[in-house]
Design an enzyme around this catalytic site. Structure first.
Site, PDB file in Angstrom:
ATOM      1  N   ASP A   1     -12.715  -3.372  -1.107  1.00 37.77           N
ATOM      2  CA  ASP A   1     -13.473  -4.058  -1.481  1.00 37.77           C
ATOM      3  C   ASP A   1     -14.589  -4.161  -0.250  1.00 37.77           C
ATOM      4  OD1 ASP A   1     -11.255  -4.914   1.257  1.00 37.77           O
ATOM      5  OD2 ASP A   1     -13.690  -5.197   1.594  1.00 37.77           O
TER       6      ASP A   1
ATOM      7  N   GLU B   1       0.401  -1.722   0.059  1.00 38.70           N
ATOM      8  CA  GLU B   1      -0.398  -0.253  -0.204  1.00 38.70           C
ATOM      9  C   GLU B   1       0.726   1.295   0.046  1.00 38.70           C
ATOM     10  OE1 GLU B   1      -3.673  -1.737   2.902  1.00 38.70           O
ATOM     11  OE2 GLU B   1      -1.909  -0.535   3.873  1.00 38.70           O
TER      12      GLU B   1
HETATM   13  N1  SAH Z   1      -4.897 -10.563   2.180  1.00 37.24           N
HETATM   14  C1  SAH Z   1      -3.930  -9.206   2.284  1.00 37.24           C
HETATM   15  C2  SAH Z   1      -3.616  -9.362   4.088  1.00 37.24           C
HETATM   16  C3  SAH Z   1      -4.200  -7.335   4.447  1.00 37.24           C
HETATM   17  S1  SAH Z   1      -6.441  -7.622   4.328  1.00 37.24           S
HETATM   18  C4  SAH Z   1      -3.106 -10.132   1.950  1.00 37.24           C
HETATM   19  O1  SAH Z   1      -2.976 -11.620   1.922  1.00 37.24           O
HETATM   20  O2  SAH Z   1      -2.071  -9.287   1.108  1.00 37.24           O
HETATM   21  C5  SAH Z   1      -6.303  -5.941   5.520  1.00 37.24           C
HETATM   22  C6  SAH Z   1      -6.096  -5.048   5.212  1.00 37.24           C
HETATM   23  O3  SAH Z   1      -6.641  -4.181   4.398  1.00 37.24           O
HETATM   24  C7  SAH Z   1      -5.508  -4.810   6.613  1.00 37.24           C
HETATM   25  O4  SAH Z   1      -4.079  -3.203   6.499  1.00 37.24           O
HETATM   26  C8  SAH Z   1      -6.804  -3.517   6.478  1.00 37.24           C
HETATM   27  O5  SAH Z   1      -7.189  -2.776   7.149  1.00 37.24           O
HETATM   28  C9  SAH Z   1      -7.066  -3.096   4.992  1.00 37.24           C
HETATM   29  N2  SAH Z   1      -8.807  -4.067   4.625  1.00 37.24           N
HETATM   30  C10 SAH Z   1      -9.093  -4.287   3.737  1.00 37.24           C
HETATM   31  N3  SAH Z   1     -10.347  -4.757   3.190  1.00 37.24           N
HETATM   32  C11 SAH Z   1     -10.440  -4.478   4.573  1.00 37.24           C
HETATM   33  C12 SAH Z   1     -12.178  -5.355   4.941  1.00 37.24           C
HETATM   34  N4  SAH Z   1     -13.041  -5.522   4.378  1.00 37.24           N
HETATM   35  N5  SAH Z   1     -11.851  -5.369   6.556  1.00 37.24           N
HETATM   36  C13 SAH Z   1     -10.784  -5.225   7.395  1.00 37.24           C
HETATM   37  N6  SAH Z   1     -10.066  -4.324   6.626  1.00 37.24           N
HETATM   38  C14 SAH Z   1      -9.584  -4.203   5.551  1.00 37.24           C
END
Ligand code: SAH
Length: 243
Positions: A204, A18
């Site tokens: 998302d 990010e």
């Molecule tokens: N699966 C991802 C992991 C990060 S997702 C990967 O492999 O790269 C979570 C990160 O994105 C967190 O830092 C959070 O702040 C943000 N985020 C994005 N969408 C989110 C959601 N629907 N709920 C909570 N956090 C979310």
């Protein structure tokens, strides 16, 4: 805070991917780890003559993934404040948006008026409110209007998914931006009486059809690009005293 006299800005981010577009756009210099015991990444530079320090939560020593969530964010923010004595704390990152708020992937929101928790359920008088932890954010309505950005309550928890109870809590305070860090960072800034603002790009749709993790990975790149553009505009607004 008066925007013209902002002498130094602290930007806290959870994920390296990010942060990359922002590091590149602003030409920030890699200063190594912020502290010897943690993998918190420190980048530094100037924007419009104002000192800018970016701290990224860094990789977990055991699992080698970004240290997303409230735990590392609390510490990075604390260390950043103690080290740099910033006049404003910003948290930029990705987040889930809500179809019920007409959010679209790539939309960027500013936190207003609060950042809250949706997964700290303590059903004891007094503690219930403490659990929700309503933390005020910088009064950014003028900025949002000038920059054409959306505003809303940011709701934080330590899971990417949510339970029915989480969702009921989110709805109870009209949370429209779901993340895993903002409320924790807001809490630390609040302890130090430093204004806090979250800038969140939607990856998302929480109440949409696609599984969050799939949608997140599909849109991370686009949302991070969109985030970096808006972070630069926010920095411009803060350092120039409004557009
Ligand atoms: N699966 C991802 C992991 C990060 S997702 C990967 O492999 O790269 C979570 C990160 O994105 C967190 O830092 C959070 O702040 C943000 N985020 C994005 N969408 C989110 C959601 N629907 N709920 C909570 N956090 C979310």
């Amino acid at each position: 805070m008066t925007s013209v006299s902002t002498p130094n800005i602290l930007l806290v981010m959870a994920m390296h991917d990010e942060a990359l577009p922002i590091i590149r756009k602003l030409g920030l210099k890699d200063m190594g780890y912020l502290s010897p015991s943690y993998t918190f990444e420190h980048y530094s530079g100037h924007f419009n003559g104002i000192q800018l320090n970016l701290i990224v939560n860094g990789k977990c020593k055991v699992f080698k993934v970004d240290q997303i969530g409230t735990q590392a964010s609390t510490l990075t923010t604390h260390l950043g404040i103690e080290t740099f004595n910033p006049s404003v704390v910003l948290n930029a990152g990705t987040a889930g948006g809500f179809r019920s708020d007409s959010a679209q992937v790539g939309d960027v929101y500013l936190s207003y008026p609060t950042a809250n928790y949706h997964d700290r359920r303590i059903n004891i008088p007094g503690f219930k409110e403490y659990g929700v932890g309503v933390h005020p954010t910088y009064s950014c309505l003028g900025m949002a209007n000038d920059l054409g950005l959306r505003t809303g309550v940011v709701t934080t928890g330590n899971s990417l998914d949510y339970t029915e109870q989480d969702m009921a809590t989110i709805k109870s305070y009209n949370g429209v931006v779901k993340d895993m860090e903002a409320a924790a960072i807001a809490w630390v800034a609040q302890q130090h009486n430093i204004p806090f603002l979250a800038i969140k790009s939607i990856t998302d749709i929480v109440d949409g059809e696609k599984p969050t993790e799939e949608e997140f990975l599909e849109n991370l790149h686009q949302a991070s690009e969109s985030l970096s553009k808006q972070v630069v505009r926010v920095l411009q607004w803060l350092t120039e005293g409004g557009v």
